[in-house]
Design an enzyme around this catalytic site. Structure first.
Site, PDB file in Angstrom:
ATOM      1  CG  PHE A  21       0.714 -33.929  33.336  1.00  0.00           C
ATOM      2  CD1 PHE A  21      -0.338 -34.653  32.807  1.00  0.00           C
ATOM      3  CD2 PHE A  21       1.716 -34.609  34.025  1.00  0.00           C
ATOM      4  CE1 PHE A  21      -0.398 -36.032  32.960  1.00  0.00           C
ATOM      5  CE2 PHE A  21       1.669 -35.977  34.180  1.00  0.00           C
ATOM      6  CZ  PHE A  21       0.602 -36.696  33.639  1.00  0.00           C
ATOM      7  CG  ASP A  22      -1.868 -26.662  31.023  1.00  0.00           C
ATOM      8  OD1 ASP A  22      -1.251 -25.877  31.774  1.00  0.00           O
ATOM      9  OD2 ASP A  22      -2.987 -26.407  30.544  1.00  0.00           O
ATOM     10  CG  PHE A  23      -2.159 -27.286  37.516  1.00  0.00           C
ATOM     11  CD1 PHE A  23      -1.775 -28.397  38.244  1.00  0.00           C
ATOM     12  CD2 PHE A  23      -3.115 -26.427  38.062  1.00  0.00           C
ATOM     13  CE1 PHE A  23      -2.311 -28.665  39.496  1.00  0.00           C
ATOM     14  CE2 PHE A  23      -3.656 -26.680  39.318  1.00  0.00           C
ATOM     15  CZ  PHE A  23      -3.258 -27.810  40.036  1.00  0.00           C
TER      16      PHE A  23
END
Length: 311
Positions: free
Chosen positions: A164-166
């Site tokens: 995941f990106d945040f």
């Protein structure tokens, strides 16, 4: 008793996310609906090829073997299709051919079924249709567009790696808005000032929470099966760097989740890490990042927040 969905990880998928519909779609565009229907009927017993999200979905469903009761699975994947039931029959036969544990489906001729996401307690809807995913996100639902990407379905590898990106994916876009408006220094100052304040949830926060429940189920399984090796691994791959990393980690802790890996890259191209990490799926809100990541891993665009606002 009715089949309950509340305590499961429920994923909704369009057939375009899981299978290769290139040939079928070409017939529809070139010859129209009547010939498309005829084509699907003629090829009813010819399984569709694997699509970008196939390895992710297959491995996710395989984690149901952690359950002692097959009637009470951890994961449920529901097909959400714009086909009518007749033309959708080929997809159902393809699911059976590939041995995917998907038995539930919604068919709505010419309409996107995304409106049923809350009714089915769906934590993530995947589709190759930008229009359908945009509509779902605009309605406040968790959705991602599966992009044309490189993917590897190594049959001998049972693990499932999710990255995941945040900001704009797990968390909301409040801090990203500061970044876009005032620049990197102001962004870091904002994160330091608010380090103890958890971020607002982003579109995929609930998905991560439910993934964490499966991680917990693996740990519980290991108690009675000491030789078991965890299959599910979650990574955060973000453009954040110190000192803004701390608030991100504090936010995850406040949600009761933990990533196995965290890469705070501070502007280093994400593709460099992802081609080594080799996740089966990667979620990001920024098209600029995904243009390069899709050349090495299955990539999904989450069209949420300030970076995706038009005009």
């Amino acid at each position: 008793m009715p089949y309950e969905l509340e305590n499961r990880l429920v994923i909704g998928v369009a057939s375009s996310a899981v299978f290769d519909l290139g040939e079928s779609d070409a017939v529809f565009r070139r010859e129209g609906e009547a010939q498309y229907r005829k084509y699907q009927e003629q090829h009813l017993h010819a399984p569709l090829g694997k699509g970008i999200a196939f390895p992710f979905i297959k491995r996710l469903l395989a984690l149901n073997d952690l359950c002692s009761d097959p009637e009470d699975p951890l994961v449920e994947v529901v097909l959400l299709s714009q086909n009518d039931p007749d033309t959708g029959l080929r997809v159902m036969k393809t699911i059976e051919h590939h041995g995917l544990g998907m038995t539930r489906a919604i068919f709505m001729q010419g309409r996107s079924p995304y409106e049923f996401i809350p009714a089915l307690n769906i934590a993530l809807f995947l589709s190759a249709s930008k229009r359908d995913v945009d509509a779902a996100i605009n309605a406040g639902y968790p959705a991602g567009q599966v992009l044309d990407s490189q993917f590897d379905d190594d049959e001998d590898d049972p693990s499932l790696r999710i990255a995941f990106d945040f900001d704009g994916v797990l968390a909301g876009d409040e801090s990203e808005a500061v970044m876009q408006r005032a620049g990197l220094d102001s962004f870091h100052a904002h994160e330091v000032l608010n380090v103890a304040q958890p971020h607002n949830p982003g579109p995929l926060k609930e998905f991560f929470v439910r993934i964490a429940r499966i991680q917990a189920a693996e740990e519980h399984h290991k108690i009675s099966n000491p030789g078991y090796e965890n299959r599910l691994r979650v990574s955060i791959v973000t453009a954040r760097s110190a000192p803004s990393h701390e608030r991100a980690l504090n936010t995850l802790k406040s949600w009761g989740v933990m990533a196995n890996d965290a890469f705070f890259l501070g502007g280093i191209e994400k593709r460099r890490v992802l081609q080594v990490l080799k996740p089966h799926i990667f979620f990001d809100d920024q098209s600029a990042h995904l243009k390069s990541t899709s050349t090495v891993v299955p990539s999904v665009h989450i069209p949420f927040g300030v970076t995706n606002q038009v005009g």
